[in-house]
Design a protein around this motif. Structure first.
Motif, PDB file in Angstrom:
ATOM      1  N   LEU A  18       0.815  -1.205   0.000  1.00 60.18           N
ATOM      2  CA  LEU A  18       0.000   0.000   0.000  1.00 60.18           C
ATOM      3  C   LEU A  18       0.856   1.265   0.000  1.00 60.18           C
ATOM      4  N   SER A  19       1.934   1.265   0.774  1.00 58.59           N
ATOM      5  CA  SER A  19       2.765   2.464   0.889  1.00 58.59           C
ATOM      6  C   SER A  19       3.838   2.521  -0.192  1.00 58.59           C
ATOM      7  N   ASP A  20       4.051   3.703  -0.727  1.00 56.27           N
ATOM      8  CA  ASP A  20       5.104   3.958  -1.714  1.00 56.27           C
ATOM      9  C   ASP A  20       6.351   4.396  -0.957  1.00 56.27           C
ATOM     10  N   VAL A 103      -5.941   4.204  -3.974  1.00 58.21           N
ATOM     11  CA  VAL A 103      -7.255   4.778  -3.663  1.00 58.21           C
ATOM     12  C   VAL A 103      -8.320   4.189  -4.577  1.00 58.21           C
ATOM     13  N   GLU A 104      -8.067   4.182  -5.874  1.00 56.44           N
ATOM     14  CA  GLU A 104      -9.042   3.615  -6.817  1.00 56.44           C
ATOM     15  C   GLU A 104      -9.261   2.130  -6.551  1.00 56.44           C
ATOM     16  N   ALA A 134      -4.553   9.157   2.869  1.00 53.43           N
ATOM     17  CA  ALA A 134      -5.057   8.848   1.530  1.00 53.43           C
ATOM     18  C   ALA A 134      -6.570   8.958   1.428  1.00 53.43           C
ATOM     19  N   GLY A 135      -7.249   9.074   2.577  1.00 59.03           N
ATOM     20  CA  GLY A 135      -8.697   9.199   2.580  1.00 59.03           C
ATOM     21  C   GLY A 135      -9.442   7.900   2.370  1.00 59.03           C
ATOM     22  N   ARG A 215      -1.751  -6.431 -12.100  1.00 60.83           N
ATOM     23  CA  ARG A 215      -0.818  -5.331 -12.358  1.00 60.83           C
ATOM     24  C   ARG A 215      -0.968  -4.207 -11.344  1.00 60.83           C
ATOM     25  N   SER A 216      -2.145  -4.130 -10.730  1.00 60.09           N
ATOM     26  CA  SER A 216      -2.467  -3.035  -9.816  1.00 60.09           C
ATOM     27  C   SER A 216      -3.677  -3.446  -8.997  1.00 60.09           C
ATOM     28  N   LEU A 217      -4.022  -2.631  -8.012  1.00 54.73           N
ATOM     29  CA  LEU A 217      -5.215  -2.938  -7.223  1.00 54.73           C
ATOM     30  C   LEU A 217      -6.505  -2.777  -8.028  1.00 54.73           C
ATOM     31  N   PRO A 218      -6.643  -1.768  -8.902  1.00 55.05           N
ATOM     32  CA  PRO A 218      -7.837  -1.743  -9.753  1.00 55.05           C
ATOM     33  C   PRO A 218      -7.934  -2.974 -10.660  1.00 55.05           C
ATOM     34  N   HIS A 219      -6.808  -3.453 -11.146  1.00 54.67           N
ATOM     35  CA  HIS A 219      -6.811  -4.666 -11.955  1.00 54.67           C
ATOM     36  C   HIS A 219      -7.279  -5.859 -11.119  1.00 54.67           C
TER      37      HIS A 219
END
Length: 226
Positions: A18-20, A103-104, A134-135, A215-219
Motif C-alpha cells: 500500500l505504501s510507496d 485509492v481507486e 489517503a482518505g 498489475r495493480s489494485l484496480p486490476h
C-alpha cells in the motif's frame, strides 16, 4: 483463479504493497549516507524479523529498524548525531504516501462487498496515518499488526491471528501483497493469495505461486469482480 472466485475478506500487506517507499532513500542522503543503503537496511530489517520468528520470538518493527540503523550508519553517515539520524530515517514511515493505484483499487474492492483489513509487520499507527492521509481508512474494517500476534509474517501464527480477529476461515480469505515471501507464507497458512505485480519482474519459482497476479489494485478488483 484456482481456489475461490471472490474472497469474503482481503488481508492487505502495508509496507510497499500500500505504501510507496520510493522517498525513503532520500532520508539516508539527508543524514550523509548513500541512498542505496536503504535497500540494504530494509532487507536486513526483514531478515532479522524473520529470524526471530523462526526462533519463536519477536521484536517490534521500530525496535529492529532503529537498532539495525545504528549498526549500519555507525561508519557510513556523516551526521555526528546518530540518534537524530536514526529518528530522521524512521520518521519517514509516518510521511509516506500510498501508491497511485491504491485509492481507486481499495474503493473498487470495497464496492464488491469484500471486507478489507490490513496485517503489517510494522505498527498499526503507521498504517492508520497512511490510510487516513489517503482518505481510504473508512474502507478498512480493522488495521492489524503482527506485534499483537507475537510472530512476524510469514510465520503462520501471524495469518492465524488476523483471521481470528475478523472471524474468518483461511479458505474465505485472500492475502494481497507485493512480496513473494508474504504470498508463500499466506499460502502455507491456507489463504488464497494475490500478487500485485507493479514492477514487471519475475516471480521466484522456489516459492508457492500466487492464485492471482494483478498489475495493480484496480486490476485485481476487475479480476475479482468477474
Amino acid at each position: 483463479m484456482t481456489r475461490i472466485d471472490r474472497p469474503a475478506v482481503i488481508v492487505f500487506d502495508v509496507n510497499e504493497t500500500l505504501s510507496d517507499m520510493s522517498t525513503m532513500p532520500a532520508r539516508f542522503a539527508d543524514v550523509g549516507a548513500p541512498p542505496h543503503l536503504f535497500a540494504t537496511w530494509f532487507a536486513g530489517l526483514l531478515r532479522d524479523g524473520f529470524a526471530l520468528a523462526a526462533a519463536d520470538a519477536a521484536q517490534p518493527f521500530a525496535v529492529i529498524g532503529s537498532g539495525s540503523l545504528r549498526t549500519l550508519l555507525f561508519d557510513t553517515a556523516s551526521n555526528p548525531d546518530l540518534d537524530a539520524a536514526v529518528d530522521h530515517i524512521m520518521g519517514g514511515f509516518a510521511e509516506l504516501d500510498v501508491h497511485s493505484d491504491v485509492v481507486e483499487g481499495v474503493t473498487a474492492l470495497a464496492a464488491l462487498g469484500i471486507r478489507l483489513i490490513t496485517l503489517s509487520n510494522g505498527s498499526v499507527q503507521v498504517a492508520q496515518t497512511l490510510l487516513d492521509k489517503a482518505g481510504v481508512r473508512e474502507n478498512f474494517e480493522s488495521l492489524l499488526s503482527v506485534e499483537a500476534a507475537g510472530r512476524w509474517k510469514p510465520h503462520a501464527d501471524s495469518y492465524r491471528y488476523a483471521l481470528e480477529q475478523c472471524g474468518a476461515k483461511p479458505e474465505d480469505a485472500m492475502l494481497v501483497a507485493v512480496h513473494p515471501w508474504d504470498i508463500d507464507g499466506a499460502h502455507r497458512a491456507g489463504l488464497a493469495t494475490a500478487w500485485i505485480h507493479r514492477d514487471g519482474g519475475p516471480y521466484p519459482d522456489y516459492l508457492a505461486a500466487p492464485d492471482v497476479t494483478a498489475r495493480s489494485l484496480p486490476h485485481l478488483a476487475q479480476l475479482l469482480g468477474r
